[in-house]
Design an enzyme around this catalytic site. Structure first.
Site, short mmCIF file in Angstrom:
data_model
loop_
_atom_site.label_atom_id
_atom_site.label_comp_id
_atom_site.label_asym_id
_atom_site.label_seq_id
_atom_site.Cartn_x
_atom_site.Cartn_y
_atom_site.Cartn_z
N ASP A 1 0.84 -1.19 0.00
CA ASP A 1 0.00 0.00 0.00
C ASP A 1 0.88 1.24 0.00
O ASP A 1 1.97 1.24 0.60
CB ASP A 1 -0.92 0.02 1.22
N GLU B 1 -14.34 -9.83 -6.98
CA GLU B 1 -14.75 -10.18 -5.61
C GLU B 1 -16.25 -10.00 -5.47
O GLU B 1 -16.86 -9.18 -6.15
CB GLU B 1 -13.99 -9.30 -4.61
N PHE B 2 -16.81 -10.80 -4.57
CA PHE B 2 -18.24 -10.72 -4.27
C PHE B 2 -18.43 -10.67 -2.75
O PHE B 2 -19.20 -11.44 -2.18
CB PHE B 2 -18.98 -11.92 -4.86
N LEU B 3 -17.70 -9.77 -2.11
CA LEU B 3 -17.72 -9.70 -0.65
C LEU B 3 -18.91 -8.89 -0.15
O LEU B 3 -19.29 -7.88 -0.75
CB LEU B 3 -16.44 -9.05 -0.13
N PHE C 1 -33.34 -9.49 0.12
CA PHE C 1 -33.15 -8.14 -0.40
C PHE C 1 -34.45 -7.53 -0.93
O PHE C 1 -34.43 -6.65 -1.78
CB PHE C 1 -32.04 -8.11 -1.45
N LEU C 2 -35.57 -8.00 -0.41
CA LEU C 2 -36.86 -7.36 -0.68
C LEU C 2 -37.36 -6.67 0.58
O LEU C 2 -38.55 -6.71 0.89
CB LEU C 2 -37.88 -8.39 -1.16
N ALA D 1 -38.08 -3.28 2.16
CA ALA D 1 -38.22 -1.86 1.87
C ALA D 1 -37.70 -1.02 3.02
O ALA D 1 -37.73 -1.44 4.17
CB ALA D 1 -39.69 -1.54 1.61
N CYS E 1 -19.86 0.39 -2.62
CA CYS E 1 -19.95 -0.44 -3.83
C CYS E 1 -21.19 -0.15 -4.66
O CYS E 1 -21.08 0.37 -5.77
CB CYS E 1 -19.91 -1.92 -3.45
N ARG F 1 -19.74 5.34 3.95
CA ARG F 1 -19.76 5.90 2.61
C ARG F 1 -21.17 5.84 2.03
O ARG F 1 -21.81 4.81 2.03
CB ARG F 1 -18.79 5.14 1.70
#
Length: 477
Positions: free
Chosen positions: A32, A154-156, A255-256, A258, A266, A336
């Site tokens: 880094d 990635e799918f984190l 994830f439905l 509301a 992301c 964020r």
């Protein structure tokens, strides 16, 4: 011989990936440009909140299997394979992804390479980036050295990143040769042996895999938030509606939920970057769709602020609001593009005295929204509150006792911004309870004249929700 691996970029993705590779038995060097970050990680300290990561970093830095440096030349000399895990934020001017850090890695690493290698991208990038990156590397490599580019998105999920890295639900290998595929199969051998699906694709498909997944998820969330708006106007219950939709195997219930929408580092920037890239490629349909998804998401936050004001008689001036949660999601300190902070700022602009509590994200929130008041305990937020808003569904906040909380507030009003609370328990404890998409009564709207149509055959009168259930119960007594 076991591969030696460098992970370039040690933010959320890179630090997690480096620690998990060490856990899998590889010798890993994290790189880094931030000396402060490298120093902290070298001492086993993770500068962000992610369950389980602290133990991995501390254990593997102590054993020597995981090291950190600021020197790309050291990484080039050490590693057989290099992962690029740097950030690709939204550009300061516009919505496209800023790829500066990705190409800086290629330009900085290539001149130091002394043996052929595979450079594997994990950063989320617009489609076509890998091909450009390969050209950048080729232009700067020493004579006789080759560097093949592969893409392994990635799918984190923040809050579950260690599990998602060590036990992924799928693996995507974007490659241009069998050799690069073999390298990736060696790195992920443990997951593959457990039966993790592997998708071997071209570079462009691998690049699209991550942004397409995020775009679809964002669309699903915004869809149910759009249905929440119509539910409020029609007097329907969006939670019951989501339950009905969720039983359809083609849709699913996850994830439905509301609420005040998605945020984080992301989904928002990825859907905007994909829309921008679609425009560049002349694909207007996805751009139009994702712009609407983004608009619906932002509108959900504003609707929450409107509902909060309505619960206080339309005037928030001087009202004390307990805002529970600042992170964009639970089990994370990431603020964020946080919907919680967006709502908090909107309430403050309307004159509310907003007191924010979050189990992990207060320091990060204070850095980006210092105008808000932060408290160290949920009781301090609740004290003398005129309204309580659940903005982040931390388990301990969802599990609050309504009776105990009611003894602390000035007025028992609660807005469930995540549709996670037990409405019956809160109302039984004397709370005025509201949530997006769960209107207490239909909202009056202007009637729409129906189009002329043949007179239909008589049909039974519609039953109100719950009436059939109560009749059936009476018959069974």
């Amino acid at each position: 011989m076991t591969l030696r691996i460098s992970v370039i970029g040690t933010g959320y993705l890179g630090a997690t990936h480096a620690a998990c590779l060490a856990e899998l038995g590889f010798d890993v060097l994290g790189v880094d440009r931030s000396a402060a970050k490298v120093d902290a990680l070298s001492r086993g300290l993770v500068p962000f909140h992610e369950p389980g990561l602290d133990e991995l970093v501390a254990g593997h830095t102590a054993s020597g299997r995981l090291r950190f440096t600021t020197d790309l030349a050291e990484a080039a000399a050490f590693a057989d394979v290099h992962f690029i895990c740097v950030g690709t934020p939204q550009q300061s001017q516009g919505t496209a992804a800023d790829l500066t850090a990705v190409f800086d890695v290629a330009a900085g690493l290539a001149p130091h390479l002394r043996h052929s290698t595979v450079v594997i991208g994990k950063s989320t990038v617009p489609v076509g980036t890998a091909a450009e990156l390969a050209a950048t590397l080729r232009a700067r490599l020493p004579l006789g050295v080759e560097a093949e580019v592969a893409w392994n998105p990635e799918f984190l999920r923040e809050g579950h990143a260690v599990q998602d890295t060590l036990r992924p639900d799928r693996l995507v290998f974007g490659v241009t040769s069998p050799g690069a595929e073999l390298v990736l199969r060696e790195i992920y051998a443990a997951a593959i042996e457990r039966g993790t699906p592997v998708h071997v694709t071209d570079l462009a498909t691998a690049e699209l895999a991550k942004v397409a997944a995020n775009a679809f998820l964002a669309t699903k969330i915004s869809f149910i938030n759009a249905m929440a708006e119509i539910s409020d106007r029609a007097g329907a219950d969006v939670v019951a509606l989501a339950d009905v939709l969720g039983d359809d195997a083609r849709i699913g219930r996850r994830f439905l939920d509301a609420g005040i929408g998605f945020g984080g580092g992301c989904l928002p920037k990825d859907i905007r970057a994909l829309a921008a890239r679609a425009a560049e490629l002349g694909a207007p349909s996805i751009r139009a769709l994702l712009e609407d998804v983004d608009d619906i998401n932002l509108r959900a936050r504003d609707r929450a602020a409107d509902l909060a004001a309505a619960m206080c008689g339309g005037d928030l001036d001087g009202r004390r609001v307990a805002l529970l949660g600042a992170a964009f999601k639970p089990l994370s300190d990431d603020v964020r593009d946080s919907p919680a902070l967006h709502v908090a700022a909107a309430l403050r602009r309307r004159g509310a005295d907003v007191r924010v509590f979050d189990p992990a994200a207060a320091n990060n929130a204070r850095a980006v929204a210092p105008e808000l008041t932060y408290v160290a305990h949920v009781d301090a937020a609740l004290h003398d509150a005129d309204l309580v808003v659940l903005a982040t569904d931390w388990p301990e906040l969802v599990a609050l006792d309504p009776g105990r909380a009611g003894a602390l507030v000035r007025s028992r009003r609660i807005l469930d911004g995540r549709n996670k609370l037990d409405e019956e328990a809160w109302t039984a404890a004397g709370w005025a309870f509201r949530a997006l998409g769960r209107a207490a009564a239909p909202v009056a709207t202007a009637p729409v004249a129906p189009a002329p149509a043949p007179t239909p055959a008589p049909t039974p009168a519609p039953r109100r929700p719950g009436r059939l259930r109560s009749r059936a119960a009476a018959l069974l007594r």
